[in-house]
Motif scaffolding. Structure first.
Motif, PDB file in Angstrom:
ATOM      1  N   LEU A   1       0.830  -1.205   0.000  1.00 56.73           N
ATOM      2  CA  LEU A   1       0.000   0.000   0.000  1.00 56.73           C
ATOM      3  C   LEU A   1       0.862   1.251   0.000  1.00 56.73           C
ATOM      4  O   LEU A   1       0.564   2.234  -0.700  1.00 56.73           O
ATOM      5  N   ASP A   2       1.936   1.233   0.781  1.00 60.75           N
ATOM      6  CA  ASP A   2       2.854   2.374   0.799  1.00 60.75           C
ATOM      7  C   ASP A   2       3.480   2.573  -0.584  1.00 60.75           C
ATOM      8  O   ASP A   2       3.581   3.700  -1.080  1.00 60.75           O
ATOM      9  N   ALA A   3       3.874   1.466  -1.235  1.00 64.66           N
ATOM     10  CA  ALA A   3       4.463   1.556  -2.575  1.00 64.66           C
ATOM     11  C   ALA A   3       3.441   2.095  -3.577  1.00 64.66           C
ATOM     12  O   ALA A   3       3.779   2.895  -4.460  1.00 64.66           O
ATOM     13  N   PHE A   4       2.197   1.674  -3.462  1.00 64.49           N
ATOM     14  CA  PHE A   4       1.146   2.151  -4.364  1.00 64.49           C
ATOM     15  C   PHE A   4       0.930   3.654  -4.204  1.00 64.49           C
ATOM     16  O   PHE A   4       0.823   4.389  -5.194  1.00 64.49           O
ATOM     17  N   GLU A   5       0.892   4.140  -2.972  1.00 65.88           N
ATOM     18  CA  GLU A   5       0.674   5.564  -2.740  1.00 65.88           C
ATOM     19  C   GLU A   5       1.835   6.385  -3.293  1.00 65.88           C
ATOM     20  O   GLU A   5       1.636   7.431  -3.929  1.00 65.88           O
ATOM     21  N   ARG A   6       3.057   5.916  -3.090  1.00 60.50           N
ATOM     22  CA  ARG A   6       4.218   6.647  -3.588  1.00 60.50           C
ATOM     23  C   ARG A   6       4.259   6.678  -5.114  1.00 60.50           C
ATOM     24  O   ARG A   6       4.663   7.671  -5.713  1.00 60.50           O
ATOM     25  N   ALA A   7       3.807   5.595  -5.740  1.00 62.14           N
ATOM     26  CA  ALA A   7       3.860   5.511  -7.203  1.00 62.14           C
ATOM     27  C   ALA A   7       2.743   6.294  -7.876  1.00 62.14           C
ATOM     28  O   ALA A   7       2.931   6.859  -8.963  1.00 62.14           O
ATOM     29  N   THR A   8       1.575   6.358  -7.255  1.00 68.54           N
ATOM     30  CA  THR A   8       0.400   6.945  -7.917  1.00 68.54           C
ATOM     31  C   THR A   8      -0.035   8.277  -7.336  1.00 68.54           C
ATOM     32  O   THR A   8      -0.743   9.042  -7.996  1.00 68.54           O
ATOM     33  N   GLY A   9       0.351   8.541  -6.098  1.00 67.61           N
ATOM     34  CA  GLY A   9      -0.123   9.750  -5.438  1.00 67.61           C
ATOM     35  C   GLY A   9      -1.527   9.611  -4.873  1.00 67.61           C
ATOM     36  O   GLY A   9      -2.058  10.559  -4.269  1.00 67.61           O
ATOM     37  N   GLN A  10      -2.162   8.471  -5.033  1.00 68.07           N
ATOM     38  CA  GLN A  10      -3.512   8.261  -4.486  1.00 68.07           C
ATOM     39  C   GLN A  10      -3.393   7.901  -3.018  1.00 68.07           C
ATOM     40  O   GLN A  10      -2.689   6.965  -2.637  1.00 68.07           O
TER      41      GLN A  10
ATOM     42  N   VAL B   1      -9.419 -17.017   6.427  1.00 64.97           N
ATOM     43  CA  VAL B   1      -9.239 -17.136   4.981  1.00 64.97           C
ATOM     44  C   VAL B   1      -9.832 -15.917   4.272  1.00 64.97           C
ATOM     45  O   VAL B   1      -9.207 -15.344   3.364  1.00 64.97           O
ATOM     46  N   ARG B   2     -11.007 -15.485   4.680  1.00 61.03           N
ATOM     47  CA  ARG B   2     -11.631 -14.322   4.036  1.00 61.03           C
ATOM     48  C   ARG B   2     -10.854 -13.042   4.322  1.00 61.03           C
ATOM     49  O   ARG B   2     -10.781 -12.149   3.472  1.00 61.03           O
ATOM     50  N   ALA B   3     -10.259 -12.949   5.513  1.00 65.00           N
ATOM     51  CA  ALA B   3      -9.451 -11.765   5.824  1.00 65.00           C
ATOM     52  C   ALA B   3      -8.213 -11.706   4.934  1.00 65.00           C
ATOM     53  O   ALA B   3      -7.867 -10.646   4.387  1.00 65.00           O
ATOM     54  N   VAL B   4      -7.545 -12.838   4.760  1.00 66.11           N
ATOM     55  CA  VAL B   4      -6.374 -12.874   3.877  1.00 66.11           C
ATOM     56  C   VAL B   4      -6.796 -12.581   2.441  1.00 66.11           C
ATOM     57  O   VAL B   4      -6.123 -11.833   1.716  1.00 66.11           O
ATOM     58  N   MET B   5      -7.923 -13.154   2.015  1.00 66.81           N
ATOM     59  CA  MET B   5      -8.409 -12.922   0.654  1.00 66.81           C
ATOM     60  C   MET B   5      -8.609 -11.438   0.386  1.00 66.81           C
ATOM     61  O   MET B   5      -8.188 -10.915  -0.655  1.00 66.81           O
ATOM     62  N   ALA B   6      -9.251 -10.721   1.303  1.00 65.42           N
ATOM     63  CA  ALA B   6      -9.470  -9.285   1.106  1.00 65.42           C
ATOM     64  C   ALA B   6      -8.142  -8.537   1.033  1.00 65.42           C
ATOM     65  O   ALA B   6      -7.974  -7.609   0.232  1.00 65.42           O
ATOM     66  N   SER B   7      -7.188  -8.950   1.858  1.00 60.08           N
ATOM     67  CA  SER B   7      -5.887  -8.264   1.863  1.00 60.08           C
ATOM     68  C   SER B   7      -5.144  -8.458   0.548  1.00 60.08           C
ATOM     69  O   SER B   7      -4.352  -7.605   0.141  1.00 60.08           O
ATOM     70  N   LEU B   8      -5.386  -9.577  -0.136  1.00 60.20           N
ATOM     71  CA  LEU B   8      -4.686  -9.851  -1.384  1.00 60.20           C
ATOM     72  C   LEU B   8      -4.950  -8.769  -2.427  1.00 60.20           C
ATOM     73  O   LEU B   8      -4.056  -8.390  -3.187  1.00 60.20           O
ATOM     74  N   PHE B   9      -6.181  -8.269  -2.483  1.00 62.61           N
ATOM     75  CA  PHE B   9      -6.502  -7.256  -3.490  1.00 62.61           C
ATOM     76  C   PHE B   9      -5.840  -5.919  -3.179  1.00 62.61           C
ATOM     77  O   PHE B   9      -5.563  -5.141  -4.095  1.00 62.61           O
ATOM     78  N   LEU B  10      -5.558  -5.658  -1.914  1.00 64.47           N
ATOM     79  CA  LEU B  10      -4.788  -4.463  -1.560  1.00 64.47           C
ATOM     80  C   LEU B  10      -3.311  -4.680  -1.871  1.00 64.47           C
ATOM     81  O   LEU B  10      -2.625  -3.790  -2.365  1.00 64.47           O
ATOM     82  N   SER B  11      -2.836  -5.892  -1.584  1.00 64.71           N
ATOM     83  CA  SER B  11      -1.419  -6.194  -1.781  1.00 64.71           C
ATOM     84  C   SER B  11      -1.024  -6.180  -3.247  1.00 64.71           C
ATOM     85  O   SER B  11       0.119  -5.871  -3.595  1.00 64.71           O
ATOM     86  N   MET B  12      -1.974  -6.485  -4.145  1.00 55.44           N
ATOM     87  CA  MET B  12      -1.657  -6.572  -5.570  1.00 55.44           C
ATOM     88  C   MET B  12      -1.589  -5.218  -6.260  1.00 55.44           C
ATOM     89  O   MET B  12      -1.175  -5.144  -7.425  1.00 55.44           O
ATOM     90  N   LEU B  13      -1.987  -4.157  -5.606  1.00 55.92           N
ATOM     91  CA  LEU B  13      -2.116  -2.862  -6.283  1.00 55.92           C
ATOM     92  C   LEU B  13      -0.849  -2.425  -7.021  1.00 55.92           C
ATOM     93  O   LEU B  13      -0.915  -2.101  -8.215  1.00 55.92           O
TER      94      LEU B  13
ATOM     95  N   ASP C   1       0.776  -1.032 -14.685  1.00 56.84           N
ATOM     96  CA  ASP C   1       0.521  -0.788 -16.105  1.00 56.84           C
ATOM     97  C   ASP C   1      -0.965  -0.728 -16.429  1.00 56.84           C
ATOM     98  O   ASP C   1      -1.344  -0.394 -17.551  1.00 56.84           O
ATOM     99  N   ARG C   2      -1.822  -1.059 -15.450  1.00 54.66           N
ATOM    100  CA  ARG C   2      -3.255  -1.045 -15.669  1.00 54.66           C
ATOM    101  C   ARG C   2      -3.949  -0.292 -14.534  1.00 54.66           C
ATOM    102  O   ARG C   2      -4.495  -0.898 -13.610  1.00 54.66           O
ATOM    103  N   PRO C   3      -3.972   1.045 -14.593  1.00 54.41           N
ATOM    104  CA  PRO C   3      -4.656   1.816 -13.547  1.00 54.41           C
ATOM    105  C   PRO C   3      -6.124   1.449 -13.399  1.00 54.41           C
ATOM    106  O   PRO C   3      -6.666   1.507 -12.278  1.00 54.41           O
ATOM    107  N   ASP C   4      -6.794   1.083 -14.507  1.00 52.82           N
ATOM    108  CA  ASP C   4      -8.200   0.681 -14.404  1.00 52.82           C
ATOM    109  C   ASP C   4      -8.350  -0.563 -13.545  1.00 52.82           C
ATOM    110  O   ASP C   4      -9.280  -0.680 -12.732  1.00 52.82           O
ATOM    111  N   ARG C   5      -7.412  -1.482 -13.700  1.00 50.25           N
ATOM    112  CA  ARG C   5      -7.460  -2.710 -12.903  1.00 50.25           C
ATOM    113  C   ARG C   5      -7.163  -2.419 -11.438  1.00 50.25           C
ATOM    114  O   ARG C   5      -7.769  -3.014 -10.528  1.00 50.25           O
ATOM    115  N   GLN C   6      -6.233  -1.511 -11.186  1.00 51.29           N
ATOM    116  CA  GLN C   6      -5.940  -1.131  -9.800  1.00 51.29           C
ATOM    117  C   GLN C   6      -7.183  -0.595  -9.111  1.00 51.29           C
ATOM    118  O   GLN C   6      -7.472  -0.935  -7.960  1.00 51.29           O
TER     119      GLN C   6
END
Length: 536
Positions: free
Chosen positions: A344-353, A492-504, A509-514
């Protein structure tokens, strides 16, 4: 004006239907696309195209939108018609008149077809032992007649096959010929040949998706034609390479070190090494469908999906029986809790969001992404005392193949390490969460673009294309218990939700997917949060 028809008016035969469901051939999956998308690309610039489909086939919403964007008109026809009858019906439904008519079989892909020529038939050498229409030609290259050679017979070695692309100069003559021969397509074409000179055009390439064997070989040809930086496939082996030597070594080590009860569910490792500064490993190539293809583009009924989920459960049970000496909690903390905050920290630094701003989903307030990540960690039960066990580490549908003949899955691309050194071990809950992020998280639909995201500032709402198997998959995962861990248990559901944050940051290369991942994380968090509050 030229009328162009893709003839896909009947569903595929039993062999292909057993693999993908009763789809019209133009809707067969080829990677993340359907076959019709490749066909339309080959016809690009040729003008309007009509796609002939069974009238009982419900075109999925995403495909209907995609076809409309591509300017394709769908022509529904009654089921049970012979090919020639289907052509006559479609031409009459269009009201074509006496104009040139080009036909492409719905199970055929011909790159660079003769889009601007008329009274030609594309021919190609025999590629298999299935029944084909051979073309007798004269010395000048004129097609004299078409003759169907039964399956298994050699036929005429020097006669080209009719490859599935026919360009008729007169639609009216074609209609008359097909009608006179009572809908017999080959007979109608032969009657047409008696009145008009038609020439052979040899195909530079020809891919047939109409039979099980030819489908997988044709799909391989499409796959290898794409520019891959990391994977090379030659039909015998799949070679994965990277400058990240540690990653390649870890994946190869996992495939080699997995015990036999696990290896029967894995791709077979053939070798590991260095080549031109890149590490690589090779596995045996499998001519099998990928689960991501089946869930996004397939139409399998309930029983095959339950067999698939049962085989996945067998793999997970085999992995869980291989115990390590370390802590599963420590592995899960590193993979899910710590890594998510770093990403999440890397995503914020890269995108400014901002990842610290409060969010909303479907109008309802949600915490910030960082707050969600921090709240998910306690729900993962990181003080459970579980021992580590063998872990695949990336058990999403895109890494799972299905062999319907032996009713067993095969997995590829294991993680192979939790930290720096190669290791078989990790935590069962992480593998279950990776599986859940394809089933409940619908990761593969996001990757395929089959969703709709409504976003207004920090307010997200996400809708997925309906898939018939969704309820069966979620039910099977909810019923699954492996080594005391439920397939949709709270950790399991908690880890699953975290995966979508971790993948950002991995999808820069795909801001729409992020943004879709963010919306999905909020959706999953709301469902989990409601359960946590109810339990409290």
């Amino acid at each position: 004006m030229t009328v162009r028809l893709i003839m896909s008016g009947a569903v595929v035969g039993q062999e292909l239907a057993a693999e993908f469901g009763p789809l019209p051939p133009a809707f067969l999956p080829v990677g993340v696309q359907r076959l019709y998308e490749l066909q339309l690309k080959s016809l690009e610039g040729a003008g309007p195209v009509h796609l002939v489909l069974p009238e009982t086939f419900a075109v999925p919403e995403h495909d209907a939108t995609r076809l409309a964007e591509l300017g394709v008109e769908v022509v529904p026809i009654p089921e049970g018609l012979k090919l020639g009858e289907a052509v006559v019906y479609a031409l009459n439904a269009i009201g074509a008149g006496d104009v040139p008519v080009h036909l492409l079989h719905g199970d055929t892909l011909i790159p660079g077809p003769p889009k601007d020529r008329h009274d030609v038939i594309v021919g190609a050498p025999r590629a298999s032992e299935y029944a084909w229409a051979e073309m007798e030609t004269d010395a000048a290259g004129r097609v004299v007649s078409l003759v169907t050679t039964p399956a298994g017979e050699d036929g005429h070695e020097d006669w080209p096959l009719a490859a599935g692309y026919f360009a008729f100069g007169s639609g009216l003559d074609l209609l008359r010929s097909l009608t006179r021969l009572r809908g017999d397509f080959i007979g109608g074409v032969n009657h047409y040949l008696q009145g008009r000179p038609v020439r052979l055009v040899e195909a530079a390439d020809w891919l047939d998706f109409g039979h099980l064997t030819t489908f997988f070989r044709s799909r391989l040809a499409v796959t290898t034609a794409r520019a891959f930086n990391t994977v090379r496939i030659d039909g015998l082996t799949a070679r994965k390479s990277s400058h990240d030597t540690a990653k390649m070594r870890a994946e190869a080590h996992w495939l080699q070190a997995a015990p036999p009860p696990v290896q029967i569910y894995t791709a077979r490792l053939l070798g590991f090494g260095l080549e031109q500064g890149r590490a690589f490993y090779e596995t045996e190539y499998e001519f099998l469908p990928v689960l991501s293809e089946l869930v996004v583009h397939g139409d399998l009924p309930r029983k095959p999906w339950l067999r698939i989920m049962g085989s996945l459960e067998d793999l997970l049970a085999a992995l869980a029986r291989v115990r390590g000496e370390g802590s599963g909690d420590a592995a899960l903390r590193r993979l899910a809790a710590e890594k998510t905050l770093e990403r999440l920290d890397a995503f914020e630094r890269a995108t400014g969001q901002s990842v610290s701003a409060p969010m909303r989903y479907a109008g309802r307030p949600c915490p910030s992404l960082v707050d969600i990540a921090e709240a998910l960690a306690p729900a993962m039960d990181l003080a459970s005392g579980r021992f580590e066990c063998a872990m695949h580490g990336d058990l999403c549908f895109s890494n799972v193949l299905w062999d319907s003949r032996v009713r067993r899955i095969k997995v590829i691309d294991p993680r192979g390490a939790v930290r720096e050194s190669p290791s078989l071990f990790g935590d069962l809950r992480y593998d279950l969460a990776k599986l859940a992020h394809s089933v409940v998280g619908r990761y593969d639909q996001i990757i395929a673009g089959r969703y709709r995201l409504d976003r207004h500032g920090g307010d997200y709402a996400l809708q997925f294309e309906p898939v018939a198997c969704q309820a069966w998959l979620e039910g099977a995962l909810a019923d699954m218990t492996v080594d005391g861990v439920g397939g949709l248990s709270e950790p399991v559901r908690a880890v699953m939700a975290s995966l979508f944050l971790s993948m950002l940051p991995l999808h820069a290369d795909r801001p729409d997917r992020q943004q879709a991942f963010i919306g999905n994380a909020l959706r999953l968090w709301q469902g989990l949060d409601a359960g946590l509050k109810a339990a409290a």
